[in-house]
Each structure stands twice: as structure tokens, then as C-alpha cells.
Design a protein around this motif. Structure first.
Motif, PDB file in Angstrom:
ATOM      1  N   GLY A  18       0.776  -1.233   0.000  1.00 32.60           N
ATOM      2  CA  GLY A  18       0.000   0.000   0.000  1.00 32.60           C
ATOM      3  C   GLY A  18       0.810   1.286   0.000  1.00 32.60           C
ATOM      4  N   GLU A  19       2.094   1.203   0.362  1.00 32.83           N
ATOM      5  CA  GLU A  19       2.917   2.418   0.458  1.00 32.83           C
ATOM      6  C   GLU A  19       4.006   2.410  -0.601  1.00 32.83           C
ATOM      7  OE1 GLU A  19       4.210   2.251   4.516  1.00 32.83           O
ATOM      8  OE2 GLU A  19       2.371   3.160   5.252  1.00 32.83           O
ATOM      9  N   LYS A  20       4.503   3.605  -0.904  1.00 27.21           N
ATOM     10  CA  LYS A  20       5.529   3.745  -1.945  1.00 27.21           C
ATOM     11  C   LYS A  20       6.947   3.662  -1.400  1.00 27.21           C
ATOM     12  CE  LYS A  20       2.755   6.380  -5.152  1.00 27.21           C
ATOM     13  NZ  LYS A  20       2.696   7.518  -6.055  1.00 27.21           N
ATOM     14  N   GLU A  21       7.077   3.623  -0.069  1.00 24.90           N
ATOM     15  CA  GLU A  21       8.412   3.593   0.526  1.00 24.90           C
ATOM     16  C   GLU A  21       8.690   2.256   1.199  1.00 24.90           C
ATOM     17  OE1 GLU A  21       9.464   8.156   1.587  1.00 24.90           O
ATOM     18  OE2 GLU A  21       8.290   7.067   3.085  1.00 24.90           O
ATOM     19  N   ALA A  22       9.971   1.928   1.256  1.00 27.07           N
ATOM     20  CA  ALA A  22      10.451   0.744   1.969  1.00 27.07           C
ATOM     21  C   ALA A  22      11.420   1.221   3.033  1.00 27.07           C
ATOM     22  CB  ALA A  22      11.161  -0.207   1.008  1.00 27.07           C
ATOM     23  N   SER A  23      11.575   0.444   4.088  1.00 22.62           N
ATOM     24  CA  SER A  23      12.570   0.783   5.110  1.00 22.62           C
ATOM     25  C   SER A  23      13.600  -0.337   5.183  1.00 22.62           C
ATOM     26  CB  SER A  23      11.911   1.005   6.473  1.00 22.62           C
ATOM     27  OG  SER A  23      11.325  -0.191   6.934  1.00 22.62           O
ATOM     28  N   TYR A  42      21.007  10.592  -4.401  1.00 20.89           N
ATOM     29  CA  TYR A  42      19.571  10.712  -4.682  1.00 20.89           C
ATOM     30  C   TYR A  42      18.792  11.028  -3.399  1.00 20.89           C
ATOM     31  CZ  TYR A  42      21.171   8.197  -8.811  1.00 20.89           C
ATOM     32  OH  TYR A  42      21.855   7.803  -9.927  1.00 20.89           O
ATOM     33  N   PRO A  43      18.976  12.220  -2.835  1.00 20.36           N
ATOM     34  CA  PRO A  43      18.341  12.554  -1.552  1.00 20.36           C
ATOM     35  C   PRO A  43      16.810  12.575  -1.587  1.00 20.36           C
ATOM     36  CG  PRO A  43      19.386  14.486  -2.502  1.00 20.36           C
ATOM     37  CD  PRO A  43      19.784  13.315  -3.348  1.00 20.36           C
ATOM     38  N   LEU A  44      16.209  12.737  -2.743  1.00 14.77           N
ATOM     39  CA  LEU A  44      14.750  12.717  -2.831  1.00 14.77           C
ATOM     40  C   LEU A  44      14.199  11.297  -2.844  1.00 14.77           C
ATOM     41  CD1 LEU A  44      14.145  15.588  -5.414  1.00 14.77           C
ATOM     42  CD2 LEU A  44      13.996  15.680  -2.914  1.00 14.77           C
ATOM     43  N   LEU A  45      15.057  10.316  -3.090  1.00 14.91           N
ATOM     44  CA  LEU A  45      14.623   8.920  -3.165  1.00 14.91           C
ATOM     45  C   LEU A  45      15.008   8.097  -1.940  1.00 14.91           C
ATOM     46  CD1 LEU A  45      15.574   8.151  -6.874  1.00 14.91           C
ATOM     47  CD2 LEU A  45      13.306   8.659  -5.959  1.00 14.91           C
ATOM     48  N   CYS A  46      15.992   8.565  -1.166  1.00 14.38           N
ATOM     49  CA  CYS A  46      16.505   7.765  -0.050  1.00 14.38           C
ATOM     50  C   CYS A  46      17.017   8.694   1.039  1.00 14.38           C
ATOM     51  CB  CYS A  46      17.635   6.871  -0.572  1.00 14.38           C
ATOM     52  SG  CYS A  46      18.384   5.779   0.648  1.00 14.38           S
ATOM     53  N   ARG A  47      16.651   8.403   2.291  1.00 18.82           N
ATOM     54  CA  ARG A  47      17.115   9.253   3.392  1.00 18.82           C
ATOM     55  C   ARG A  47      17.407   8.415   4.631  1.00 18.82           C
ATOM     56  NH1 ARG A  47      11.739   9.693   3.062  1.00 18.82           N
ATOM     57  NH2 ARG A  47      10.516   9.422   4.960  1.00 18.82           N
ATOM     58  N   LEU A  48      18.403   8.866   5.378  1.00 22.78           N
ATOM     59  CA  LEU A  48      18.741   8.248   6.652  1.00 22.78           C
ATOM     60  C   LEU A  48      17.702   8.683   7.675  1.00 22.78           C
ATOM     61  CD1 LEU A  48      20.752   6.690   8.485  1.00 22.78           C
ATOM     62  CD2 LEU A  48      21.919   8.876   8.829  1.00 22.78           C
ATOM     63  N   GLU A  49      17.080   7.724   8.328  1.00 25.29           N
ATOM     64  CA  GLU A  49      16.087   8.019   9.358  1.00 25.29           C
ATOM     65  C   GLU A  49      16.697   7.969  10.746  1.00 25.29           C
ATOM     66  OE1 GLU A  49      12.160   8.182   9.272  1.00 25.29           O
ATOM     67  OE2 GLU A  49      13.085   9.343   7.678  1.00 25.29           O
ATOM     68  N   LYS A  50      17.621   7.022  10.961  1.00 24.45           N
ATOM     69  CA  LYS A  50      18.149   6.817  12.310  1.00 24.45           C
ATOM     70  C   LYS A  50      19.511   6.142  12.232  1.00 24.45           C
ATOM     71  CE  LYS A  50      16.802   4.631  16.656  1.00 24.45           C
ATOM     72  NZ  LYS A  50      15.820   3.764  17.314  1.00 24.45           N
ATOM     73  N   ALA A  58      18.988   3.084   9.867  1.00 27.00           N
ATOM     74  CA  ALA A  58      17.674   2.845   9.274  1.00 27.00           C
ATOM     75  C   ALA A  58      17.479   3.881   8.174  1.00 27.00           C
ATOM     76  CB  ALA A  58      16.570   2.958  10.320  1.00 27.00           C
ATOM     77  N   TYR A  59      17.224   3.401   6.970  1.00 26.67           N
ATOM     78  CA  TYR A  59      16.979   4.259   5.814  1.00 26.67           C
ATOM     79  C   TYR A  59      15.564   4.025   5.319  1.00 26.67           C
ATOM     80  CZ  TYR A  59      21.835   5.685   5.105  1.00 26.67           C
ATOM     81  OH  TYR A  59      23.086   6.249   5.248  1.00 26.67           O
ATOM     82  N   VAL A  60      14.986   5.059   4.725  1.00 28.04           N
ATOM     83  CA  VAL A  60      13.712   4.960   4.036  1.00 28.04           C
ATOM     84  C   VAL A  60      13.986   5.331   2.588  1.00 28.04           C
ATOM     85  CG1 VAL A  60      11.385   5.909   3.831  1.00 28.04           C
ATOM     86  CG2 VAL A  60      12.363   5.507   6.085  1.00 28.04           C
ATOM     87  N   LEU A  61      13.489   4.502   1.666  1.00 28.66           N
ATOM     88  CA  LEU A  61      13.727   4.789   0.269  1.00 28.66           C
ATOM     89  C   LEU A  61      12.503   4.475  -0.569  1.00 28.66           C
ATOM     90  CD1 LEU A  61      15.701   2.057  -1.530  1.00 28.66           C
ATOM     91  CD2 LEU A  61      15.299   1.862   0.889  1.00 28.66           C
ATOM     92  N   ASP A  62      12.467   5.069  -1.738  1.00 28.15           N
ATOM     93  CA  ASP A  62      11.404   4.814  -2.691  1.00 28.15           C
ATOM     94  C   ASP A  62      11.428   3.326  -3.044  1.00 28.15           C
ATOM     95  OD1 ASP A  62      10.172   4.546  -5.396  1.00 28.15           O
ATOM     96  OD2 ASP A  62       9.890   6.708  -5.151  1.00 28.15           O
ATOM     97  N   LYS A  63      10.316   2.655  -2.839  1.00 26.88           N
ATOM     98  CA  LYS A  63      10.251   1.204  -3.028  1.00 26.88           C
ATOM     99  C   LYS A  63      10.617   0.791  -4.452  1.00 26.88           C
ATOM    100  CE  LYS A  63       6.170  -0.681  -2.835  1.00 26.88           C
ATOM    101  NZ  LYS A  63       4.880  -1.181  -2.347  1.00 26.88           N
TER     102      LYS A  63
END
Length: 101
Positions: A18-23, A42-50, A58-63
Motif C-alpha cells: 500500500g505504500e511507496k516507501e520501503a525501510s 539521490y536525496p529525494l529517493l533515499c534518506r537516513l532516518e536513524k 535505518a533508511y527509508v527509500l522509494d520502493k
């Protein structure tokens, strides 16, 4: 709390339909390096969360940027061809079956 054991140093990839992002949560040094490089490029597609003191990130990125590859085992013919190529090009075997150039 002490340093985590190798058994505790997990890599977890999590996403749903259901979501467009993966962790991705990991201790793996190579994966951490690759994620850091990707997020800088590619900072708009992937970011460090923790990031933790224990060494996890922990990263979140465009699935759509995530790929899981399943690699079948080499056939005996392919293994023989790889050995021949390595011998021709100066690769040397190390103890334990690993090769170096």
C-alpha cells in the motif's frame, strides 16, 4: 548495554503493497556504505532516518528503487569456465577457496 553479537546484527527490509516507501534497518557495513552513497546521490529517493551508537542505521527509500536478486548456483560448466578464465588472467586461490587478482 554491550556490543551486539553477530547474531543480533540483523538486516531487515520492510515494505507493504500500500505504500511507496520501503525501510531498511541494518548493521551490515557494505549495505550501510551503499545506502549512504545512494542517499547522497539521490536525496529525494533515499534518506537516513536513524543511526545508533551500536552501529545500526535505518533508511527509508522509494520502493521502486529496491531490488531483490536471487542468484542460482553455478553449473559445473560455468564453474569450469570461471576457473579457466581466472587461470588465464592471473587470479590466485587463497586458503578457503577465495580468489584474489
Amino acid at each position: 548495554m554491550g556490543k551486539p553479537s553477530k547474531y543480533e546484527k540483523e538486516t531487515i527490509v520492510n515494505f507493504n503493497e500500500g505504500e511507496k516507501e520501503a525501510s531498511i534497518y541494518t548493521f551490515n557495513a557494505d549495505l550501510k556504505r551503499r545506502l549512504a552513497e545512494f542517499s547522497k546521490k539521490y536525496p529525494l529517493l533515499c534518506r537516513l532516518e536513524k543511526s545508533t551508537l551500536e552501529g545500526s542505521v535505518a533508511y527509508v527509500l522509494d520502493k521502486s528503487r529496491l531490488s531483490i536478486r536471487l542468484v542460482p548456483p553455478y553449473s559445473e560448466e560455468r564453474r569450469a569456465a570461471a576457473r579457466a578464465y581466472a587461470k588465464e588472467h592471473g587470479f590466485k586461490s587463497l586458503p578457503g577457496g577465495k580468489d584474489i587478482a
